[in-house]
Motif scaffolding. Sequence first.
Motif, short mmCIF file in Angstrom:
data_model
loop_
_atom_site.label_atom_id
_atom_site.label_comp_id
_atom_site.label_asym_id
_atom_site.label_seq_id
_atom_site.Cartn_x
_atom_site.Cartn_y
_atom_site.Cartn_z
N THR A 113 0.87 -1.11 -0.05
CA THR A 113 0.29 0.23 0.01
C THR A 113 0.88 1.04 -0.09
O THR A 113 0.42 2.41 -0.84
CB THR A 113 -1.09 -0.28 1.22
OG1 THR A 113 -1.59 -1.10 1.00
CG2 THR A 113 -1.49 1.35 1.11
N LEU A 154 11.12 11.63 -0.54
CA LEU A 154 10.88 12.85 -1.33
C LEU A 154 11.73 13.13 -2.81
O LEU A 154 11.95 11.86 -3.15
CB LEU A 154 11.84 13.54 -0.50
CG LEU A 154 11.25 14.53 0.91
CD1 LEU A 154 12.18 14.26 2.21
CD2 LEU A 154 11.36 15.62 0.27
N SER A 162 0.94 11.60 -10.65
CA SER A 162 1.98 12.92 -11.18
C SER A 162 3.11 12.23 -10.86
O SER A 162 4.33 12.53 -11.52
CB SER A 162 1.72 13.50 -9.96
OG SER A 162 2.55 13.10 -8.49
N HIS A 174 1.54 6.88 -8.29
CA HIS A 174 0.12 8.22 -8.31
C HIS A 174 0.16 8.93 -9.70
O HIS A 174 1.73 9.18 -10.26
CB HIS A 174 0.95 9.14 -7.36
CG HIS A 174 -0.13 10.56 -7.04
ND1 HIS A 174 0.32 11.64 -7.40
CD2 HIS A 174 -0.60 10.54 -5.88
CE1 HIS A 174 -1.21 12.36 -7.45
NE2 HIS A 174 -1.30 11.83 -6.21
N GLU A 217 14.30 16.43 4.92
CA GLU A 217 14.63 16.41 3.21
C GLU A 217 16.55 16.81 2.81
O GLU A 217 16.07 16.23 2.08
CB GLU A 217 14.06 18.43 3.55
CG GLU A 217 14.00 18.52 1.41
CD GLU A 217 13.87 20.15 1.64
OE1 GLU A 217 12.27 20.71 2.36
OE2 GLU A 217 14.22 20.42 0.92
N PRO A 264 12.68 20.43 -4.18
CA PRO A 264 12.35 19.15 -3.96
C PRO A 264 10.63 18.59 -4.01
O PRO A 264 10.48 20.03 -3.22
CB PRO A 264 13.07 18.75 -2.61
CG PRO A 264 14.02 19.98 -2.29
CD PRO A 264 13.60 20.48 -4.06
N THR A 265 10.19 17.75 -3.17
CA THR A 265 8.56 18.04 -3.83
C THR A 265 8.75 16.40 -2.46
O THR A 265 9.58 15.33 -2.70
CB THR A 265 8.34 17.87 -4.62
OG1 THR A 265 8.31 15.99 -5.48
CG2 THR A 265 7.87 18.77 -5.47
N LEU A 266 8.22 16.33 -1.61
CA LEU A 266 7.46 15.33 -0.82
C LEU A 266 6.52 14.64 -1.57
O LEU A 266 5.29 15.00 -2.11
CB LEU A 266 6.63 15.83 0.62
CG LEU A 266 7.29 15.65 1.79
CD1 LEU A 266 6.81 16.10 2.56
CD2 LEU A 266 7.91 14.32 2.41
N LYS A 267 6.79 13.59 -2.08
CA LYS A 267 5.81 12.57 -2.50
C LYS A 267 4.89 11.45 -1.34
O LYS A 267 3.56 10.52 -1.68
CB LYS A 267 6.53 11.51 -3.04
CG LYS A 267 7.53 11.72 -4.59
CD LYS A 267 5.99 12.71 -5.66
CE LYS A 267 7.15 13.17 -6.63
NZ LYS A 267 6.21 14.01 -6.97
N ALA A 268 5.34 11.21 -0.36
CA ALA A 268 4.49 10.66 0.95
C ALA A 268 5.60 10.79 1.94
O ALA A 268 6.19 10.79 2.73
CB ALA A 268 5.18 8.84 0.20
N SER A 269 4.03 11.19 3.36
CA SER A 269 4.41 10.65 4.40
C SER A 269 4.10 10.38 5.52
O SER A 269 2.23 10.10 4.94
CB SER A 269 4.57 12.55 4.95
OG SER A 269 3.87 13.13 4.20
N ARG A 270 4.24 9.18 6.18
CA ARG A 270 3.11 7.95 6.86
C ARG A 270 3.59 9.02 8.39
O ARG A 270 5.30 9.04 9.35
CB ARG A 270 3.75 7.04 7.04
CG ARG A 270 3.33 6.56 5.07
CD ARG A 270 1.67 6.98 5.09
NE ARG A 270 1.53 5.71 3.68
CZ ARG A 270 0.92 6.66 3.04
NH1 ARG A 270 1.56 7.66 2.91
NH2 ARG A 270 0.44 6.31 1.61
N GLN A 280 0.65 3.64 -3.23
CA GLN A 280 0.15 5.17 -3.30
C GLN A 280 0.92 6.42 -3.53
O GLN A 280 0.81 7.32 -4.15
CB GLN A 280 -0.41 4.93 -1.67
CG GLN A 280 -1.13 4.44 -1.67
CD GLN A 280 -2.12 4.79 0.02
OE1 GLN A 280 -1.11 5.30 0.49
NE2 GLN A 280 -3.58 4.48 0.02
N VAL A 295 10.62 17.11 9.47
CA VAL A 295 10.44 17.21 7.58
C VAL A 295 11.18 18.43 7.15
O VAL A 295 12.49 17.53 6.28
CB VAL A 295 9.19 17.27 6.88
CG1 VAL A 295 9.12 18.43 6.46
CG2 VAL A 295 7.95 17.49 7.86
N ARG A 315 12.32 11.64 -11.26
CA ARG A 315 11.60 12.38 -10.39
C ARG A 315 11.29 10.64 -9.41
O ARG A 315 11.07 11.16 -8.33
CB ARG A 315 10.35 11.90 -10.97
CG ARG A 315 10.27 12.82 -12.02
CD ARG A 315 9.19 13.16 -12.85
NE ARG A 315 8.00 13.80 -12.11
CZ ARG A 315 8.30 14.95 -11.90
NH1 ARG A 315 8.76 16.21 -12.91
NH2 ARG A 315 7.18 15.54 -11.41
#
Lengths: 332, 262
Positions: free
Chosen positions: A118, A266, A128, A126, A300, A274-280, A122, A296, A232
């Motif tokens: 999962t 990331l 994106s 995605h 990074e 840079p972008t965050l792709k997932a955080s849990r 997820q 965070v 990416r």
Amino acid sequence: MASISLSKSEKSYIQTSLTSTPPIRGDGRSLLDYRPIALEIGVVPLANGSVRLNIGKSTHEGAGGTEVLAAVKLEVEDVVNGDGVDGGRVVCSVSCSPAAYPHLSSNALDDLSYDMTTVLNQTLAHPSLRPSNLGILPKKKSWGLHLDLIVLADSGNVFDALFMAARAALWDTKVPVTRVVEYQAKKGGAVRQDDMDVEQESGLDTRQVSRAVDFELPDYWDEGETLAGQDRWPVCVTLNIVSPIYYLDATLQEEASTPLRLLLALSFPKTEAPTLKASRLLGPGEVELSQIKALVQDGEKHAGELFAALEAKLREEDVRRNQKARDRFILR
Amino acid sequence: MSTFDRRRINGPEESYPPLFEDGHDVGDAYANWKVGEPRQRRSAGDVRPIFMKPGLINQANGSAYVETEKTKLVCAVYGPRQSRNTAYSERGRLNVEVKFTPFSCTKRRAPIRDAEDRSVAVQIHQAILPSVRLELLPKSTVDVFITIIENDGLESCYASGAVAASAALADAGIEMLGLVTSCSSSMVGKEIWLDPTEREISLAKGSLVLACMPALGIVTSVWQSGEVKPVEAIECMEACQERCADIHAIVSEALLANAKVI
């Protein structure tokens, strides 16, 4: 999570040594040190891209560590009647080998693999992140990219290993070159086989509906072109939080005595920020929002370092597989 | 097919949800929407009105019904009761199960447990786990069953599910450190839209769900997916936490009203 059972006193022993000044870890690392990471790409001959990755293999015995095998297979999918999505899709699955988790029942093992699937699915499936060169025939056929990861051994920090292996396998993936084929009837004549036309000539005319009916695989020197969007794919860092400190790359024992983990995936595209792709957030521990903000920001930074190191290794692997192999071939 | 259920009357093997002609669906406010335009029907920071009713399932120890427009779900809590497995455990076990009703989505969901159920359950479990005082319940299990009657996006299910579960646990009288409330958000263009619907999520580049205990200022769960800059993610969390405090007031009021009736 999947962790070995530790006695209360052992947990408290590990926690106390982590939070003492200076912090002490069982294997002598500092809080932000990773264990050595080894990876080799192109290990599965039948896959379109593959990698074997190990975190923490001990240098003397040549064994141990978290080991993950990842492989990418491409399949032609039907968009109209099948599962396919126009423009291609990415599907990830993780399976945990019973050898990695001998203490778990088969049900618990399924649940664990499912939870890992999962998180990866997820993130990587995605829209994106969808690569641009997975389409074959517009609105008819596309590539389905299946990324399968197997956890062969777990000695902690399995999510970082999974994301790194996923990135390396996708980096290594070659998409077979396809050419669209369409048939045209000659004016007033019957359809003939040799009137085959290539999309490249008429493809710019957007007014007409694409008449492409099929595709062919032209002869190509290499196995194909690299998957688009190579830069990416994200890397993940797990911040293990034992308030007030956090540390990276936990071993199994450390994981069992850590109440809370923050997963940050990331991506560092070449031209953008840079972008965050997932955080849990995982685990029963407590954390305040102000702490998360700091985590965070630090995450990074650490992810950036990991990304740069992985990038360097992948480029080196590319050279090893292509250039050096060619040189050896010439010498023979 | 291994997932064939022979105890049920199964429908035809292949079936498709109806597709409406363009323009038929008058309810779609985003048909001609472009990135950069403002949010339709409510402002960016607004959440949908929440209706909450605790204690509507009599046979359960605690229960709650939550409705936020098109997200409707019901939660029942059983326990604490003795763990079925014989292994001794010092801490209690919190067991969360989520089921989608077959009619909860536009496409029919087969009544067999499928993949998505567990991912929702795992998220809700994470959101409420830090709040429940499981150390007081050795050898016991608390079961939380959530049924999603109508589904309007996964993010919304995560958020409403956590709110319902926490309210039901409170209704069951299980000791907690604080009520958990949760709020979802999505990044659309440069704006943060709180409590997005499924349609709005399809326009967004990324989404984030935050669960927290507003009374203690503790964050219990962060779930984020898609493409969000780290700075934006923190802004989303702040916006969600602020809204969680409002939701906390609604939940505590509903629980209080229910307790007074009894």
